[in-house]
Scaffold this active site. Structure first.
Site, mmCIF file in Angstrom:
data_model
loop_
_atom_site.group_PDB
_atom_site.id
_atom_site.type_symbol
_atom_site.label_atom_id
_atom_site.label_comp_id
_atom_site.label_asym_id
_atom_site.label_seq_id
_atom_site.Cartn_x
_atom_site.Cartn_y
_atom_site.Cartn_z
ATOM 1 N N CYS A 82 0.835 -1.196 0.000
ATOM 2 C CA CYS A 82 0.000 0.000 0.000
ATOM 3 C C CYS A 82 0.871 1.248 0.000
ATOM 4 C CB CYS A 82 -0.955 0.044 1.181
ATOM 5 S SG CYS A 82 -2.171 -1.264 1.235
ATOM 6 N N ASN B 25 -3.372 2.638 5.236
ATOM 7 C CA ASN B 25 -2.478 1.474 5.218
ATOM 8 C C ASN B 25 -2.602 0.772 6.561
ATOM 9 O OD1 ASN B 25 -1.580 2.365 2.755
ATOM 10 N ND2 ASN B 25 0.487 2.893 3.428
ATOM 11 N N GLY B 26 -2.551 -0.553 6.568
ATOM 12 C CA GLY B 26 -2.625 -1.290 7.826
ATOM 13 C C GLY B 26 -3.855 -2.178 7.878
ATOM 14 N N GLU C 75 18.606 -17.938 -0.602
ATOM 15 C CA GLU C 75 18.348 -16.631 -1.197
ATOM 16 C C GLU C 75 18.239 -16.728 -2.714
ATOM 17 O OE1 GLU C 75 17.837 -12.513 -1.795
ATOM 18 O OE2 GLU C 75 17.344 -13.923 -0.204
ATOM 19 N N LYS D 62 14.881 -15.600 -4.792
ATOM 20 C CA LYS D 62 14.875 -14.633 -5.890
ATOM 21 C C LYS D 62 14.168 -15.198 -7.111
ATOM 22 C CE LYS D 62 16.061 -11.224 -4.092
ATOM 23 N NZ LYS D 62 15.570 -11.858 -2.960
ATOM 24 N N GLU E 111 10.391 -15.392 -6.507
ATOM 25 C CA GLU E 111 9.744 -14.082 -6.413
ATOM 26 C C GLU E 111 9.443 -13.475 -7.772
ATOM 27 O OE1 GLU E 111 11.195 -11.804 -2.412
ATOM 28 O OE2 GLU E 111 12.728 -12.119 -3.943
ATOM 29 N N LYS F 260 6.807 -4.508 -1.328
ATOM 30 C CA LYS F 260 8.178 -4.190 -0.926
ATOM 31 C C LYS F 260 8.308 -4.083 0.578
ATOM 32 C CE LYS F 260 12.466 -3.038 -1.688
ATOM 33 N NZ LYS F 260 13.410 -4.076 -2.116
#
Length: 612
Positions: A2, A100-101, A485, A489, A492, A607
């Site tokens: 958001c 947001n939230g 990791e 990646k 994602e 993000k």
């Protein structure tokens, strides 16, 4: 997750808000909307999909005005749709709100309001808040400010909000609890956003709202108060420390690729001024006031989420190896709910790129309740984690826009190496070894360039494996987290299913997956694990798996066993995990582009994760 942007001034708010929402697209979203004050009423335009679609809608409507709010929504309550998009309005049409939230007690509040005759149009928790504000405003015949603050006192959950009221067209009210908001102070104009990226083009002077703080903007300026307190708070005005160029793509096709290439500088920048080359140790100014307690700690906990959790795992390996200190690594979402054996002799390190990760913030609060020393590692100056922890170290990666973290990860690992080196030198790590490692860390920028120069070679590997539906990543020791990791990646941004494992664990299950269609990425440095990894490679080849080997030295046996080889030039064996991460980032990037994926804004991801 958001995005919020608001404007109060004398210029047309619409283009400013649209541009601000575009700056916030990296956070992840599924719909967008604007509310603009026009005279003594406001107009709302909102649309599921990208900001560009909202921009077209707004352009057709001729919307204009000098006070307004905008939002990009990442769905929690209710599917992505035009109706569920923000801003939300109340039943009288007097209030517009963006949020947001998560309102945790929204269901109980909704039942209460429905009993009062309020009809709801959306599935969202946010509509409950704007309807609650309106109900208090009308039932109690109170002011706009009082209605907002009274409603917030009834809320359980997290919020970053901006509210407009058509009865008071020359005022904006904002507030935060657990979801960040920043005020930009310009010349006779004010900007509000969920982070500083929409503000930097217009002002570098900002104020970060604290928990339970309310912001009131009007013709006479701005005022900040603590929720439930009538006294004004004098807040420090900070300076944004990044430039507009840093949050733009430049000549790169994607932010992610730009940020992969920036690691040539960001790894070095994170360690600049902190490495004491002649002494073989480091100076970490952000923790100086608490060094004695850190050095005497009985054990460490590192807590984080996602990519930062992988950095934490590398930190565990090197802290235990260099300093001989027991280190536990916990997902923040587990840390906050588990009964942990921590006390005043424990140090809890929280890692977060944004400094706003909800679970990590909650873990910090729990650690403080237990009397632990809290220590933050984050990338954003003024973020919640930097304010909530007792001490910490900033990475100097600069703004990271791509949703899939790259340069922030290697910067976090670099900080953990420096911490491990400092504590190691206090616990038997020799000066000679320290000098060798500090010089290797100092020279990492040149080694990164050597890795980046192999991008075309890695693209060739991606082209040959782009049709694979699964990938396996294997490593031992500090390279096991690198394997995790690398797999993350790939998942994602390319949506290829991938798993990371300790190489020896392959035989305990994943070996059943291996056939001629499965690419297997091995991390094979020439350290004490090399011979064991080599035997694991042979096991995969015996089952016709496609082997992609990342190594610091190409040998005849690796050439004979590997379908593809990527050489990482290292000057010190302990720097391999940092450098080996970069070709895995490039592999994921090239595969995602080849498969037509939206690299910078992968589906369903955000993000900054500011909700549970």
């Amino acid at each position: 997750m958001c995005g919020i942007v608001g404007y109060f001034g004398n210029n047309d708010a619409v283009p400013l808000l649209i541009k601000g929402l575009k700056r916030l697209e990296y956070r992840g979203y599924d719909s967008a909307g604007l509310a603009i004050m026009s005279g003594d009423s406001f107009m709302v335009n909102k649309k599921a999909g990208k900001v560009a679609e909202l921009e077209s809608l707004v352009s057709e409507s001729g919307l204009t005005g000098s006070v307004g709010i905008g939002h990009t929504r990442w769905a929690t309550h209710g599917e992505p749709s035009d109706l569920n998009a923000h801003p939300h309005t109340d039943y009288t049409g007097k209030f517009a709100l963006i949020h947001n939230g998560i309102i945790e007690n929204y269901a109980a509040l909704k039942k209460l309001l429905e009993k009062k005759g309020v009809e709801f149009r959306t599935q969202t928790d946010t509509e409950v808040l704007v309807q609650l504000i309106s109900t208090i405003y009308h039932e109690e015949d109170t002011t706009f400010q009082s209605a907002v603050t009274s409603a917030l006192e009834k809320i359980v959950g997290t919020y970053g909000i901006i509210v407009m009221c058509s009865d008071v067209p020359n005022q904006l009210i904002a507030a935060r609890l657990g979801s960040p908001l920043v005020l930009g102070v310009g010349e006779g104009e004010y900007f509000i956003a969920s982070d500083a990226s929409p503000l930097v083009e217009y002002t570098r002077n900002v104020i970060y709202l604290g928990e339970s703080e309310c912001l009131f903007i009007g013709d006479d300026g701005y005022e900040i108060k603590k929720l439930g307190n009538s006294e004004s708070i004098n807040k420090k005005v900070s300076r944004i420390d990044f430039t507009l160029e840093e949050i733009e793509k430049g000549n790169y096709p994607h932010f992610m690729l730009k940020e992969i290439y920036e690691q040539e500088h960001t790894i070095v920048d994170t360690m600049r001024g902190r490495l004491l080359l002649d002494e073989g140790t480091v100076h970490l100014g952000g923790i100086q006031d608490h060094l004695l307690r850190i050095e005497r700690a009985r054990h460490f906990y590192i807590t984080a989420c996602g990519t930062s959790w992988h950095a934490a795992l590398i930190g565990k390996y090197i802290l235990e190896e260099f300093a001989g200190i027991p280190v536990h690594v916990e997902y923040a979402s587990e840390f906050r709910y588990r009964e942990l054996i921590i006390d005043s002799q424990s140090v809890v390190i929280a890692i977060s790129q944004s400094g706003e990760t909800a679970d990590t913030l909650a873990a910090i609060q729990k650690a403080k309740e237990k009397g632990c020393l809290t220590f933050g590692i984050c990338n954003v100056v003024g973020s919640s984690i930097s304010r909530e922890t007792d001490c910490g170290i900033y990475t100097h990666a600069g703004p990271e826009i791509g949703v899939a973290s790259t340069k922030a990860f290697t910067a976090q690992v670099s900080v953990l190496y420096m911490l491990a080196l400092h504590l190691g030198r206090k616990n038997g790590f020799s000066k000679k070894d320290g000098i060798a490692l500090t010089h290797a860390l100092h020279n990492l920028g040149d080694r990164v360039i050597d890795v980046l120069n192999q991008s075309d070679h890695i693209l060739t590997i991606a082209k040959e494996t782009m049709d694979a539906n699964n990938y396996l990543y294997l490593g031992r020791g500090t390279n096991f987290p690198v394997a995790l990791e690398g797999a993350l990646k790939l998942k994602e941004i390319s949506y290829i299913h991938a798993e990371g494992y300790p190489a020896a664990e392959m035989k305990h299950g994943p070996i059943a997956l291996i056939d001629e269609k499965l690419p297997v990425v091995f991390l094979a440095p020439h350290d004490q694990t090399y011979e064991k990894v080599l035997s694991n490679i042979q096991e995969v080849k015996a089952r016709k798996g496609k082997v992609i080997t990342v190594t610091d030295k190409i040998t005849p046996e690796l050439e004979s066993l590997s379908d593809h080889l990527i050489e990482v030039p290292v000057s010190h064996p302990r720097t391999f995990p940092i450098l080996a991460t970069i070709p895995l980032q490039l592999l994921a990037y090239h595969l995602a582009v080849l498969r037509g994926c939206d690299v910078d804004m992968p589906r369903n991801l955000a993000k900054s994760v500011t909700v549970e």
